[in-house]
Design a protein around this motif. Structure first.
Motif, PDB file in Angstrom:
ATOM      1  N   ASN A   1      16.677  13.315  -4.195  1.00 15.49           N
ATOM      2  CA  ASN A   1      15.293  13.270  -4.632  1.00 15.49           C
ATOM      3  C   ASN A   1      15.252  13.039  -6.141  1.00 15.49           C
ATOM      4  OD1 ASN A   1      13.955  13.840  -2.107  1.00 15.49           O
ATOM      5  ND2 ASN A   1      14.740  15.928  -2.297  1.00 15.49           N
ATOM      6  N   LEU A   2      14.414  12.123  -6.577  1.00 16.31           N
ATOM      7  CA  LEU A   2      14.269  11.821  -7.999  1.00 16.31           C
ATOM      8  C   LEU A   2      13.328  12.842  -8.630  1.00 16.31           C
ATOM      9  CD1 LEU A   2      14.614  10.020 -10.508  1.00 16.31           C
ATOM     10  CD2 LEU A   2      12.829   8.529  -9.578  1.00 16.31           C
ATOM     11  N   VAL A   3      13.819  13.531  -9.664  1.00 15.93           N
ATOM     12  CA  VAL A   3      13.043  14.578 -10.329  1.00 15.93           C
ATOM     13  C   VAL A   3      12.713  14.109 -11.744  1.00 15.93           C
ATOM     14  CG1 VAL A   3      13.023  16.999 -11.066  1.00 15.93           C
ATOM     15  CG2 VAL A   3      14.269  16.324  -8.992  1.00 15.93           C
ATOM     16  N   ILE A   4      11.453  14.290 -12.153  1.00 19.26           N
ATOM     17  CA  ILE A   4      11.055  13.932 -13.522  1.00 19.26           C
ATOM     18  C   ILE A   4      10.435  15.149 -14.203  1.00 19.26           C
ATOM     19  CG2 ILE A   4      10.732  11.464 -13.153  1.00 19.26           C
ATOM     20  CD1 ILE A   4       7.739  12.001 -12.885  1.00 19.26           C
ATOM     21  N   LEU A   5      10.619  15.210 -15.501  1.00 20.20           N
ATOM     22  CA  LEU A   5      10.062  16.286 -16.324  1.00 20.20           C
ATOM     23  C   LEU A   5       9.361  15.656 -17.519  1.00 20.20           C
ATOM     24  CD1 LEU A   5       9.952  19.367 -17.225  1.00 20.20           C
ATOM     25  CD2 LEU A   5      12.047  18.866 -18.510  1.00 20.20           C
ATOM     26  N   SER A   6       8.116  16.042 -17.755  1.00 18.72           N
ATOM     27  CA  SER A   6       7.414  15.532 -18.934  1.00 18.72           C
ATOM     28  C   SER A   6       7.776  16.365 -20.153  1.00 18.72           C
ATOM     29  CB  SER A   6       5.895  15.559 -18.720  1.00 18.72           C
ATOM     30  OG  SER A   6       5.364  16.845 -18.991  1.00 18.72           O
ATOM     31  N   ALA A   7       7.450  15.847 -21.325  1.00 14.83           N
ATOM     32  CA  ALA A   7       7.747  16.545 -22.579  1.00 14.83           C
ATOM     33  C   ALA A   7       6.961  17.839 -22.717  1.00 14.83           C
ATOM     34  CB  ALA A   7       7.460  15.630 -23.767  1.00 14.83           C
ATOM     35  N   ARG A   8       5.926  18.034 -21.882  1.00 13.57           N
ATOM     36  CA  ARG A   8       5.077  19.230 -21.953  1.00 13.57           C
ATOM     37  C   ARG A   8       5.219  20.134 -20.743  1.00 13.57           C
ATOM     38  NH1 ARG A   8       5.386  17.997 -26.757  1.00 13.57           N
ATOM     39  NH2 ARG A   8       4.309  16.106 -27.408  1.00 13.57           N
ATOM     40  N   GLY A   9       6.120  19.809 -19.792  1.00  8.98           N
ATOM     41  CA  GLY A   9       6.419  20.741 -18.708  1.00  8.98           C
ATOM     42  C   GLY A   9       5.912  20.375 -17.344  1.00  8.98           C
ATOM     43  N   VAL A  10       5.379  19.156 -17.164  1.00 11.22           N
ATOM     44  CA  VAL A  10       5.031  18.700 -15.817  1.00 11.22           C
ATOM     45  C   VAL A  10       6.330  18.348 -15.104  1.00 11.22           C
ATOM     46  CG1 VAL A  10       3.815  16.975 -14.434  1.00 11.22           C
ATOM     47  CG2 VAL A  10       2.783  17.829 -16.552  1.00 11.22           C
ATOM     48  N   LEU A  11       6.641  19.079 -14.046  1.00 11.28           N
ATOM     49  CA  LEU A  11       7.890  18.909 -13.297  1.00 11.28           C
ATOM     50  C   LEU A  11       7.536  18.457 -11.882  1.00 11.28           C
ATOM     51  CD1 LEU A  11      11.016  19.348 -13.321  1.00 11.28           C
ATOM     52  CD2 LEU A  11      10.561  21.677 -12.530  1.00 11.28           C
ATOM     53  N   SER A  12       8.148  17.351 -11.424  1.00 18.33           N
ATOM     54  CA  SER A  12       7.767  16.817 -10.112  1.00 18.33           C
ATOM     55  C   SER A  12       8.915  16.015  -9.509  1.00 18.33           C
ATOM     56  CB  SER A  12       6.513  15.954 -10.240  1.00 18.33           C
ATOM     57  OG  SER A  12       6.744  14.902 -11.163  1.00 18.33           O
ATOM     58  N   PHE A  13       8.751  15.634  -8.236  1.00 19.36           N
ATOM     59  CA  PHE A  13       9.813  14.890  -7.551  1.00 19.36           C
ATOM     60  C   PHE A  13       9.200  13.948  -6.519  1.00 19.36           C
ATOM     61  CE2 PHE A  13       8.838  18.176  -4.543  1.00 19.36           C
ATOM     62  CZ  PHE A  13       9.106  17.624  -3.291  1.00 19.36           C
ATOM     63  N   THR A  14       9.990  12.947  -6.156  1.00 24.52           N
ATOM     64  CA  THR A  14       9.649  12.069  -5.040  1.00 24.52           C
ATOM     65  C   THR A  14      10.896  11.822  -4.204  1.00 24.52           C
ATOM     66  OG1 THR A  14       8.657   9.964  -4.380  1.00 24.52           O
ATOM     67  CG2 THR A  14      10.061   9.914  -6.314  1.00 24.52           C
TER      68      THR A  14
END
Length: 462
Positions: free
Chosen positions: A138-151
């Motif tokens: 699963n590809l996980v991304i994190l924004s510079a401000r803490g939005v953490l999500s996956f697809t």
């Protein structure tokens, strides 16, 4: 002038509220509704855009807006606040394939835009910066401000689902309002653990790089701090009268089951890079459970990339130089001496030059001479210096002794090889036309976080 403007604004605002209350009291709320109905759509739009831009923007995706950028950025901390509001909503992040480009090496470059949620950048004010990694494909991304999500499938443009988290217990709007440069710095997922580095305000206006960790979960992650320095760099009261959060490093890689590696910059307090009693200007090895650390290497400026090549028994590190002199350094694992760490010379040697002063007799050059030979002065030479600088960022391995390093300023990828003596050969650059904040190689594909459009780029290898 600003005080007079604020005073005038408060008077007008207070008068408007009183007038509204008076009209409502005398004529009832139906009178207000009649006024609303008789205002043209064009006038309503003008009132919203010019008098109440905050409310207008907060209800829209930024990609739907057509506002003047100065107006958009006029409210300090607004973009960060909007991102934190989005995070709290736990809404999914739509993703849309927007481009396919044939690169100069004949590979296909696909670009997928994150439609929402990534608003506040580190270098660019808008859109947001981010970091990428994988957990069970699963590809996980994190924004510079803490939005953490996956697809689970970006190729089918499947939305990113948010993961609830407590990252903002450690760095929040209070810090982002001081400067967008204060941010999360990197993301690492190893087995079922997740690690995040960030610029921590250890004391008021005094900063360093810290690490939080948690057990990976697709619904909710509770982070706890596993590493923080007692020492910090004050943003206003410091030895060199110089402070820059961009020069903080913050890359994390896994070392073994008990340790991670962390790169830490010197925040432009350059003397720290040669001091062994602090973490700045160093690559350090952190014990995950004990929160203790050892210095792997020193004499670094702003380490932006880090890769542990266990197969070949070395670490590759990239760092921003001053004007010119971005570096790729190789740290042999067999040569690591915790009592006398390998020293890469900053700020005594560099192929670059100081910002601001070209006078070699100036105080800056007398303190930090920036000699051009590393070995002559007892330091380790980089395997590659980029003059002029490319705005170097992350580095990773493609196969065997083939690697790729990304750039921010030059918006390019640099593919290269190392020969049997670990000398750099066959370097080739490929333009992707966006600042590349992060890269990861996974299952024969190279993934890029592109921060000019808050997009994910993918290059699949044959």
């Amino acid at each position: 002038m600003k005080k007079k403007f604020k005073k005038l604004f408060l008077i007008i605002f207070s008068f408007s509220i009183l007038l509204y209350l008076l009209i409502t009291y005398l004529f009832g709320s139906s009178f207000i509704e009649i006024i609303k109905k008789n205002i043209s759509i064009e006038n309503k739009k003008f009132i919203k855009e010019k008098l109440f831009p905050y409310q207008l923007i907060s209800r829209q995706s930024f990609y739907e807006l057509n506002l003047d950028r100065e107006q958009l950025f006029s409210i300090k901390g607004f973009l960060s606040e909007k991102e934190l509001i989005f995070k709290k909503s736990l809404r999914e992040i739509p993703v849309k394939k927007i481009e396919e480009i044939q690169l100069s090496n004949q590979m296909l470059f696909e670009k997928y835009r994150l439609i929402d949620g990534f608003y506040s950048g580190i270098k660019n004010k808008f859109p947001g910066s981010g970091y990428i990694d994988f957990h069970n494909d699963n590809l996980v991304i994190l924004s510079a401000r803490g939005v953490l999500s996956f697809t689970s499938d970006i190729y089918k443009e499947k939305n990113f689902a948010q993961i609830e988290n407590n990252i903002n217990n450690f760095i929040d709007l209070k810090q982002y309002i001081k400067s967008a440069k204060f941010s999360l710095k990197d993301l690492l997922i190893h087995k079922d653990n997740i690690f995040i580095s960030f610029t921590e305000e250890i004391k008021n206006d005094c900063w360093n790089v810290s690490v939080i960790s948690g057990n990976f979960n697709y619904k909710k992650i509770k982070f706890k701090k596993i590493f923080s320095s007692e020492k910090c760099i004050h943003s206003k009261n410091n030895q060199d009268n110089n402070f820059e959060p961009h020069s903080s490093g913050g890359r994390i890689v896994n070392y073994d089951d008990d340790h991670i590696l962390l790169s830490v910059g010197e925040f432009l307090e350059s003397w720290l890079a040669q001091e062994k009693n602090n973490i700045n200007g160093k690559i350090i090895k952190i014990n995950k459970k004990k929160s203790t650390y050892e210095i792997i290497s020193m004499g670094h400026r702003n380490p932006q990339g880090l890769f542990l090549d266990k197969e070949n028994k070395f670490i590759l590190e990239t760092e921003h130089g001053p004007i010119g002199g971005d570096e790729i350094n190789l740290i042999n694992l067999s040569e690591i001496n915790y009592n006398n760490p390998p020293n890469y010379g900053w700020a005594i040697v560099s192929d670059g030059e100081h910002y601001g002063s070209k006078n070699k007799n100036s105080k800056k050059y007398k303190k930090y001479p920036l000699y051009k030979s590393h070995t002559k002065y007892g330091f380790i030479e980089p395997i590659k210096s980029f003059v002029p600088s490319i705005g170097i960022s992350e580095i990773t391995k493609i196969q065997n002794k083939k690697y790729v390093v990304s750039s921010l300023k030059n918006e390019s990828l640099y593919f290269f090889e190392l020969n049997e003596e670990n000398k750099l050969i066959n370097i080739n650059s490929i333009k992707v036309f966006e600042r590349i904040r992060d890269i990861k190689f996974h299952k024969n594909a190279l993934y890029l976080f592109l921060e000019d459009t808050a997009s994910l780029g993918i290059i699949r290898f044959p």
